[in-house]
Design an enzyme around this catalytic site. Sequence first.
Site, PDB file in Angstrom:
ATOM      1  N   PHE A 110     -23.652  15.941 -19.050  1.00  0.00           N
ATOM      2  CA  PHE A 110     -22.644  15.959 -20.119  1.00  0.00           C
ATOM      3  C   PHE A 110     -22.683  14.669 -20.959  1.00  0.00           C
ATOM      4  CE2 PHE A 110     -17.920  14.770 -20.381  1.00  0.00           C
ATOM      5  CZ  PHE A 110     -17.803  15.165 -21.698  1.00  0.00           C
ATOM      6  N   ILE A 111     -22.346  13.541 -20.370  1.00  0.00           N
ATOM      7  CA  ILE A 111     -22.271  12.298 -21.156  1.00  0.00           C
ATOM      8  C   ILE A 111     -23.674  11.850 -21.575  1.00  0.00           C
ATOM      9  CG2 ILE A 111     -21.551   9.860 -21.127  1.00  0.00           C
ATOM     10  CD1 ILE A 111     -19.397  10.697 -19.023  1.00  0.00           C
TER      11      ILE A 111
ATOM     12  N   LEU B  20     -26.610   6.729 -15.723  1.00  0.00           N
ATOM     13  CA  LEU B  20     -25.469   7.651 -15.682  1.00  0.00           C
ATOM     14  C   LEU B  20     -25.599   8.701 -14.592  1.00  0.00           C
ATOM     15  CD1 LEU B  20     -25.020   8.343 -19.521  1.00  0.00           C
ATOM     16  CD2 LEU B  20     -23.860   6.650 -18.136  1.00  0.00           C
ATOM     17  N   ALA B  21     -26.802   8.880 -14.032  1.00  0.00           N
ATOM     18  CA  ALA B  21     -26.976   9.942 -13.027  1.00  0.00           C
ATOM     19  C   ALA B  21     -26.073   9.659 -11.831  1.00  0.00           C
ATOM     20  CB  ALA B  21     -28.437  10.003 -12.577  1.00  0.00           C
TER      21      ALA B  21
ATOM     22  N   SER C 111     -19.352   3.151 -14.262  1.00  0.00           N
ATOM     23  CA  SER C 111     -18.409   3.006 -13.159  1.00  0.00           C
ATOM     24  C   SER C 111     -17.279   4.006 -13.432  1.00  0.00           C
ATOM     25  CB  SER C 111     -17.909   1.564 -13.062  1.00  0.00           C
ATOM     26  OG  SER C 111     -17.040   1.443 -11.957  1.00  0.00           O
TER      27      SER C 111
ATOM     28  N   TYR D 198     -15.992   8.693  -3.672  1.00  0.00           N
ATOM     29  CA  TYR D 198     -16.544   8.527  -5.022  1.00  0.00           C
ATOM     30  C   TYR D 198     -16.160   7.156  -5.596  1.00  0.00           C
ATOM     31  CZ  TYR D 198     -16.985   9.250 -10.075  1.00  0.00           C
ATOM     32  OH  TYR D 198     -17.292   9.105 -11.399  1.00  0.00           O
TER      33      TYR D 198
ATOM     34  N   LYS E  31     -18.481   3.839  -6.516  1.00  0.00           N
ATOM     35  CA  LYS E  31     -18.516   3.249  -7.865  1.00  0.00           C
ATOM     36  C   LYS E  31     -18.171   1.765  -7.794  1.00  0.00           C
ATOM     37  CE  LYS E  31     -19.725   6.657 -10.623  1.00  0.00           C
ATOM     38  NZ  LYS E  31     -20.987   6.607 -11.364  1.00  0.00           N
TER      39      LYS E  31
ATOM     40  N   ASN F 256     -10.957   9.704 -17.741  1.00  0.00           N
ATOM     41  CA  ASN F 256     -11.345  11.122 -17.646  1.00  0.00           C
ATOM     42  C   ASN F 256     -12.003  11.572 -18.952  1.00  0.00           C
ATOM     43  OD1 ASN F 256      -9.443  10.662 -15.420  1.00  0.00           O
ATOM     44  ND2 ASN F 256      -9.767  12.844 -15.079  1.00  0.00           N
TER      45      ASN F 256
ATOM     46  N   VAL G 271     -11.278  18.805 -15.585  1.00  0.00           N
ATOM     47  CA  VAL G 271     -10.187  19.776 -15.710  1.00  0.00           C
ATOM     48  C   VAL G 271     -10.094  20.366 -17.126  1.00  0.00           C
ATOM     49  CG1 VAL G 271      -8.416  18.001 -16.170  1.00  0.00           C
ATOM     50  CG2 VAL G 271      -7.765  20.176 -15.131  1.00  0.00           C
TER      51      VAL G 271
HETATM   52  P1  NAD Z   1     -22.863  15.313 -15.217  1.00  0.00           P
HETATM   53  O1  NAD Z   1     -22.838  15.937 -13.856  1.00  0.00           O
HETATM   54  O2  NAD Z   1     -22.725  16.196 -16.391  1.00  0.00           O
HETATM   55  O3  NAD Z   1     -24.169  14.424 -15.400  1.00  0.00           O
HETATM   56  C1  NAD Z   1     -24.843  13.813 -14.333  1.00  0.00           C
HETATM   57  C2  NAD Z   1     -26.329  14.015 -14.554  1.00  0.00           C
HETATM   58  O4  NAD Z   1     -27.033  13.357 -13.489  1.00  0.00           O
HETATM   59  C3  NAD Z   1     -26.756  15.482 -14.497  1.00  0.00           C
HETATM   60  O5  NAD Z   1     -27.648  15.774 -15.545  1.00  0.00           O
HETATM   61  C4  NAD Z   1     -27.439  15.628 -13.140  1.00  0.00           C
HETATM   62  O6  NAD Z   1     -28.427  16.658 -13.146  1.00  0.00           O
HETATM   63  C5  NAD Z   1     -28.005  14.236 -12.947  1.00  0.00           C
HETATM   64  N1  NAD Z   1     -28.181  13.901 -11.536  1.00  0.00           N
HETATM   65  C6  NAD Z   1     -27.284  14.096 -10.526  1.00  0.00           C
HETATM   66  N2  NAD Z   1     -27.811  13.686  -9.361  1.00  0.00           N
HETATM   67  C7  NAD Z   1     -29.050  13.209  -9.643  1.00  0.00           C
HETATM   68  C8  NAD Z   1     -30.095  12.649  -8.856  1.00  0.00           C
HETATM   69  N3  NAD Z   1     -29.962  12.504  -7.532  1.00  0.00           N
HETATM   70  N4  NAD Z   1     -31.232  12.256  -9.468  1.00  0.00           N
HETATM   71  C9  NAD Z   1     -31.401  12.428 -10.815  1.00  0.00           C
HETATM   72  N5  NAD Z   1     -30.447  12.963 -11.602  1.00  0.00           N
HETATM   73  C10 NAD Z   1     -29.289  13.348 -11.028  1.00  0.00           C
HETATM   74  O7  NAD Z   1     -21.710  14.199 -15.186  1.00  0.00           O
HETATM   75  P2  NAD Z   1     -21.100  13.316 -16.356  1.00  0.00           P
HETATM   76  O8  NAD Z   1     -19.678  13.696 -16.485  1.00  0.00           O
HETATM   77  O9  NAD Z   1     -21.979  13.340 -17.541  1.00  0.00           O
HETATM   78  O10 NAD Z   1     -21.132  11.861 -15.664  1.00  0.00           O
HETATM   79  C11 NAD Z   1     -22.062  10.858 -16.063  1.00  0.00           C
HETATM   80  C12 NAD Z   1     -21.693   9.563 -15.350  1.00  0.00           C
HETATM   81  O11 NAD Z   1     -20.396   9.129 -15.738  1.00  0.00           O
HETATM   82  C13 NAD Z   1     -21.668   9.654 -13.833  1.00  0.00           C
HETATM   83  O12 NAD Z   1     -22.136   8.431 -13.306  1.00  0.00           O
HETATM   84  C14 NAD Z   1     -20.197   9.811 -13.519  1.00  0.00           C
HETATM   85  O13 NAD Z   1     -19.872   9.376 -12.215  1.00  0.00           O
HETATM   86  C15 NAD Z   1     -19.609   8.915 -14.578  1.00  0.00           C
HETATM   87  N6  NAD Z   1     -18.223   9.200 -14.903  1.00  0.00           N
HETATM   88  C16 NAD Z   1     -17.891  10.407 -15.456  1.00  0.00           C
HETATM   89  C17 NAD Z   1     -16.560  10.636 -15.791  1.00  0.00           C
HETATM   90  C18 NAD Z   1     -16.105  11.940 -16.374  1.00  0.00           C
HETATM   91  O14 NAD Z   1     -14.893  12.094 -16.570  1.00  0.00           O
HETATM   92  N7  NAD Z   1     -16.990  12.877 -16.689  1.00  0.00           N
HETATM   93  C19 NAD Z   1     -15.602   9.634 -15.584  1.00  0.00           C
HETATM   94  C20 NAD Z   1     -15.996   8.440 -14.977  1.00  0.00           C
HETATM   95  C21 NAD Z   1     -17.308   8.217 -14.671  1.00  0.00           C
HETATM   96  C1  UD1 Z   2     -12.561  12.442 -13.144  1.00  0.00           C
HETATM   97  C2  UD1 Z   2     -14.082  12.573 -13.149  1.00  0.00           C
HETATM   98  C3  UD1 Z   2     -14.690  11.464 -12.352  1.00  0.00           C
HETATM   99  C4  UD1 Z   2     -14.159  10.156 -12.921  1.00  0.00           C
HETATM  100  C5  UD1 Z   2     -12.633  10.094 -12.887  1.00  0.00           C
HETATM  101  C6  UD1 Z   2     -12.131   8.834 -13.592  1.00  0.00           C
HETATM  102  C7  UD1 Z   2     -15.044  14.806 -13.386  1.00  0.00           C
HETATM  103  C8  UD1 Z   2     -15.444  16.063 -12.713  1.00  0.00           C
HETATM  104  N1  UD1 Z   2     -14.478  13.869 -12.598  1.00  0.00           N
HETATM  105  O1  UD1 Z   2     -12.035  12.625 -11.806  1.00  0.00           O
HETATM  106  O2  UD1 Z   2     -16.114  11.503 -12.488  1.00  0.00           O
HETATM  107  O3  UD1 Z   2     -14.720   9.061 -12.288  1.00  0.00           O
HETATM  108  O4  UD1 Z   2     -12.145  11.198 -13.636  1.00  0.00           O
HETATM  109  O5  UD1 Z   2     -10.753   8.848 -13.681  1.00  0.00           O
HETATM  110  O6  UD1 Z   2     -15.202  14.657 -14.568  1.00  0.00           O
HETATM  111  N2  UD1 Z   2      -7.075  19.660 -11.484  1.00  0.00           N
HETATM  112  C9  UD1 Z   2      -6.274  20.791 -11.438  1.00  0.00           C
HETATM  113  N3  UD1 Z   2      -6.862  22.007 -11.591  1.00  0.00           N
HETATM  114  C10 UD1 Z   2      -8.213  22.157 -11.784  1.00  0.00           C
HETATM  115  C11 UD1 Z   2      -9.023  20.995 -11.828  1.00  0.00           C
HETATM  116  C12 UD1 Z   2      -8.416  19.758 -11.672  1.00  0.00           C
HETATM  117  O7  UD1 Z   2      -5.057  20.686 -11.255  1.00  0.00           O
HETATM  118  O8  UD1 Z   2      -8.669  23.321 -11.934  1.00  0.00           O
HETATM  119  C13 UD1 Z   2      -6.430  18.346 -11.379  1.00  0.00           C
HETATM  120  C14 UD1 Z   2      -6.980  17.460 -10.271  1.00  0.00           C
HETATM  121  O9  UD1 Z   2      -6.337  17.694  -9.032  1.00  0.00           O
HETATM  122  C15 UD1 Z   2      -6.675  16.069 -10.828  1.00  0.00           C
HETATM  123  C16 UD1 Z   2      -6.803  16.255 -12.353  1.00  0.00           C
HETATM  124  O10 UD1 Z   2      -6.700  17.650 -12.581  1.00  0.00           O
HETATM  125  O11 UD1 Z   2      -5.356  15.681 -10.515  1.00  0.00           O
HETATM  126  C17 UD1 Z   2      -8.122  15.771 -12.902  1.00  0.00           C
HETATM  127  O12 UD1 Z   2      -9.178  16.330 -12.103  1.00  0.00           O
HETATM  128  P1  UD1 Z   2     -10.714  16.198 -12.514  1.00  0.00           P
HETATM  129  O13 UD1 Z   2     -10.921  16.682 -13.895  1.00  0.00           O
HETATM  130  O14 UD1 Z   2     -11.514  16.818 -11.421  1.00  0.00           O
HETATM  131  O15 UD1 Z   2     -10.916  14.625 -12.609  1.00  0.00           O
HETATM  132  P2  UD1 Z   2     -10.653  13.395 -11.610  1.00  0.00           P
HETATM  133  O16 UD1 Z   2     -10.574  13.823 -10.184  1.00  0.00           O
HETATM  134  O17 UD1 Z   2      -9.509  12.620 -12.196  1.00  0.00           O
END
Ligand code: NAD
Ligand code: UD1
Length: 307
Positions: free
Chosen positions: A12-13, A72-73, A118, A143, A147, A172, A187
């Site tokens: 995604f990111i 980012l992986a 992070s 998790y 981080k 988020n 979510v």
């Molecule tokens: P995402 O799951 O969409 O992207 C992660 C990518 O990493 C995917 O393309 C996946 O195929 C790849 N990947 C996973 N495991 C791997 C491995 N072992 N080797 C190689 N590639 C691998 O997730 P995202 O939401 O894009 O998150 C990107 C980064 O940002 C992550 O480090 C995540 O922890 C961090 N992050 C995300 C959020 C959020 O809200 N989405 C918040 C805080 C931190």
């Molecule tokens: C998210 C990120 C994580 C990041 C963190 C930073 C994802 C999948 N997770 O975690 O990588 O480090 O923010 O703050 O992007 N919920 C519901 N119903 C649902 C799904 C979720 O009620 O169907 C609630 C969860 O219990 C939680 C909130 O929504 O309270 C957010 O959940 P989620 O989107 O999974 O994110 P985080 O756990 O906050």
Amino acid sequence: MALLLVTGGCGFIGSHLTAALLARGDRVRVLDDLSTGSRANLAPGATLVVGKVEDPETVRAAMEGVDGCFHLAAIASVARCTEAWLETHRVNLSATIAVLDAARAAFGRAAIPVAYASSAAIYGMPEFCPLDEDAPARPLSAYGADKLGCELHARVAGQVHGVPTIGLRFFNVYGPRQDPRSPYSGVISIFCERLNRGLPLAIHGDGRQTRDFVFVADVVAALLAALPMAETGAPVFNVCTGQPSSLLDLSAAIGRACGQEPRLEHQPARLGDIRHSVGSVLRARQALGLKPPVPLEEGLAAVIGWL
Ligand code: NAD
Ligand code: UD1
């Protein structure tokens, strides 16, 4: 024209970041195992290496000749890390050490700067919000602990091995291309997709927990600004909006954006779920020169338009 490595660039990111780097004229190599990401997300023009980021040889080869790395992986789902503690630890922490190790100065070349993801999850259950970067780090989930481990190893990378780094504590993140079909996804993408299909929304707990939802374009802007500021002091910054939304408020806002009244189903709270998470934007805004964040309504419209 720089050559940059983006681990997780099919996710995604990472896919949004890759597109932005190519658009400004950089060359991009992506390392991804396609576990939660997909080839369809890969920005045209990027080179893809399919492999595991926890494998040191794969990372070393992917790092060959690059000017910088965005790491980012990871396994981004807190819930999945609760279920698969050790497996996710290898990806979320050991792999970061593999990246930092490969970034060390070697064979006459300088150390490679690394900007890494992070998370707000490092703060655990805060005593007060908004959280600034000096708030105590007391993660409650595997998790979040991993981080925080990334941040500690980034300090080691800088102090002991001279590797410049910068860590971004994303709150988020949401936006187009966040997988809407995985139960481990964020979510907002899950709720938008379910409402679109006329399905009820599952609220874990009472729905009064709060989150700071930040649009992916703001996260990409922070990543782009961050890499040139990587240094051996291993700085870390929040990436957030400073605006809290409860899950109940969020479902109502998604309902308005979709023009439908959401049906809510309450389910038990998730293990290790954080109650309140809202960040202070001040330090990052000043240091990284970030613009005001995209408002939630605007970001939700972009997600719904993409579905
Ligand atoms: P995402 O799951 O969409 O992207 C992660 C990518 O990493 C995917 O393309 C996946 O195929 C790849 N990947 C996973 N495991 C791997 C491995 N072992 N080797 C190689 N590639 C691998 O997730 P995202 O939401 O894009 O998150 C990107 C980064 O940002 C992550 O480090 C995540 O922890 C961090 N992050 C995300 C959020 C959020 O809200 N989405 C918040 C805080 C931190
Ligand atoms: C998210 C990120 C994580 C990041 C963190 C930073 C994802 C999948 N997770 O975690 O990588 O480090 O923010 O703050 O992007 N919920 C519901 N119903 C649902 C799904 C979720 O009620 O169907 C609630 C969860 O219990 C939680 C909130 O929504 O309270 C957010 O959940 P989620 O989107 O999974 O994110 P985080 O756990 O906050």
